[in-house]
Design a protein around this motif. Structure first.
Motif, PDB file in Angstrom:
ATOM      1  N   UNK A   1      -9.669  -2.762   8.180  1.00 16.88           N
ATOM      2  CA  UNK A   1      -9.479  -3.950   9.019  1.00 16.88           C
ATOM      3  C   UNK A   1      -7.996  -4.314   9.085  1.00 16.88           C
ATOM      4  N   UNK A   2      -7.325  -4.231   7.956  1.00 17.20           N
ATOM      5  CA  UNK A   2      -5.892  -4.519   7.935  1.00 17.20           C
ATOM      6  C   UNK A   2      -5.098  -3.579   8.812  1.00 17.20           C
ATOM      7  N   UNK A   3      -5.432  -2.290   8.773  1.00 20.21           N
ATOM      8  CA  UNK A   3      -4.755  -1.308   9.621  1.00 20.21           C
ATOM      9  C   UNK A   3      -5.021  -1.614  11.086  1.00 20.21           C
ATOM     10  N   UNK A   4      -6.266  -1.919  11.431  1.00 22.43           N
ATOM     11  CA  UNK A   4      -6.593  -2.233  12.823  1.00 22.43           C
ATOM     12  C   UNK A   4      -5.851  -3.470  13.312  1.00 22.43           C
ATOM     13  N   UNK A   5      -5.795  -4.508  12.483  1.00 24.72           N
ATOM     14  CA  UNK A   5      -5.101  -5.743  12.882  1.00 24.72           C
ATOM     15  C   UNK A   5      -3.611  -5.483  13.058  1.00 24.72           C
ATOM     16  N   UNK A   6      -3.015  -4.756  12.111  1.00 28.49           N
ATOM     17  CA  UNK A   6      -1.576  -4.504  12.183  1.00 28.49           C
ATOM     18  C   UNK A   6      -1.233  -3.624  13.382  1.00 28.49           C
ATOM     19  N   UNK A   7      -2.011  -2.589  13.634  1.00 29.43           N
ATOM     20  CA  UNK A   7      -1.762  -1.723  14.782  1.00 29.43           C
ATOM     21  C   UNK A   7      -2.008  -2.457  16.092  1.00 29.43           C
ATOM     22  N   UNK A   8      -3.023  -3.306  16.119  1.00 33.26           N
ATOM     23  CA  UNK A   8      -3.286  -4.096  17.316  1.00 33.26           C
ATOM     24  C   UNK A   8      -2.107  -5.020  17.619  1.00 33.26           C
ATOM     25  N   UNK A   9      -1.525  -5.600  16.575  1.00 32.73           N
ATOM     26  CA  UNK A   9      -0.363  -6.457  16.763  1.00 32.73           C
ATOM     27  C   UNK A   9       0.808  -5.653  17.334  1.00 32.73           C
TER      28      UNK A   9
END
Length: 166
Positions: free
Chosen positions: A121-129
């Motif tokens: 989830x952290x990777x997805x949020x950071x990449x989405x940002x």
């Protein structure tokens, strides 16, 4: 054939996503269902307490570093396949992205806390940002500033949680 690894799809999903999911499932199993996974959490939480509890800390650390080096190699190969080649500076700065994504996902910088789904989830949020900032046509210098601020906030929240427990 090497670069096709990054371009091909399987069931309309990129092969890189499948590889990431397979690795995530393997690590979830390792961390949650094996003795070695419990030892890793124990060492991360309190190395001295883990040693007193009977964990062979040195052997476990060696296994952790071997596993990490295998994952670094896999990541390097996949990144080279995605970019079509590699140089010395190919993944420069990715270590901070990894720390930020893990911290956003709930992994504590002090150790002993975190889950594999949280990291995903952290990777997805950071990449989405990062992608959102690119789509908004934000200058890359400001993108780095925003990423740095996210890292600072995530680490500050983690440290605050750690101090609140004490």
């Amino acid at each position: 054939n090497f670069t096709a690894l990054a371009k091909d799809t399987l069931l309309a999903v990129p092969v890189l996503i499948w590889i990431a999911l397979i690795v995530a499932v393997c690590f979830w199993f390792l961390y949650n269902k094996t003795r070695h996974g419990k030892y890793m959490y124990a060492i991360g939480g309190n190395e001295a307490a883990a040693e007193v509890a009977g964990v062979n800390v040195n052997a476990t650390k060696i296994r952790i570093y071997i596993l990490a080096s295998c994952m670094f190699g896999l990541a390097g190969c996949l990144l080279a396949a995605k970019s079509g080649g590699a140089s010395v500076n190919t993944a420069q700065g990715y270590e901070l992205d990894a720390i930020a994504a893990c911290t956003i996902g709930g992994v504590s910088t002090t150790g002993g806390v975190g889950t594999v789904p949280g990291v995903l989830v952290g990777v997805l949020v950071f990449e989405l940002m990062k992608v959102a900032l690119q789509f908004m046509n934000v200058n890359s210098s400001y993108t780095y500033i925003v990423q740095g601020l996210v890292i600072i906030v995530a680490v500050a929240i983690d440290i605050r949680k750690y101090l609140a427990k004490k």
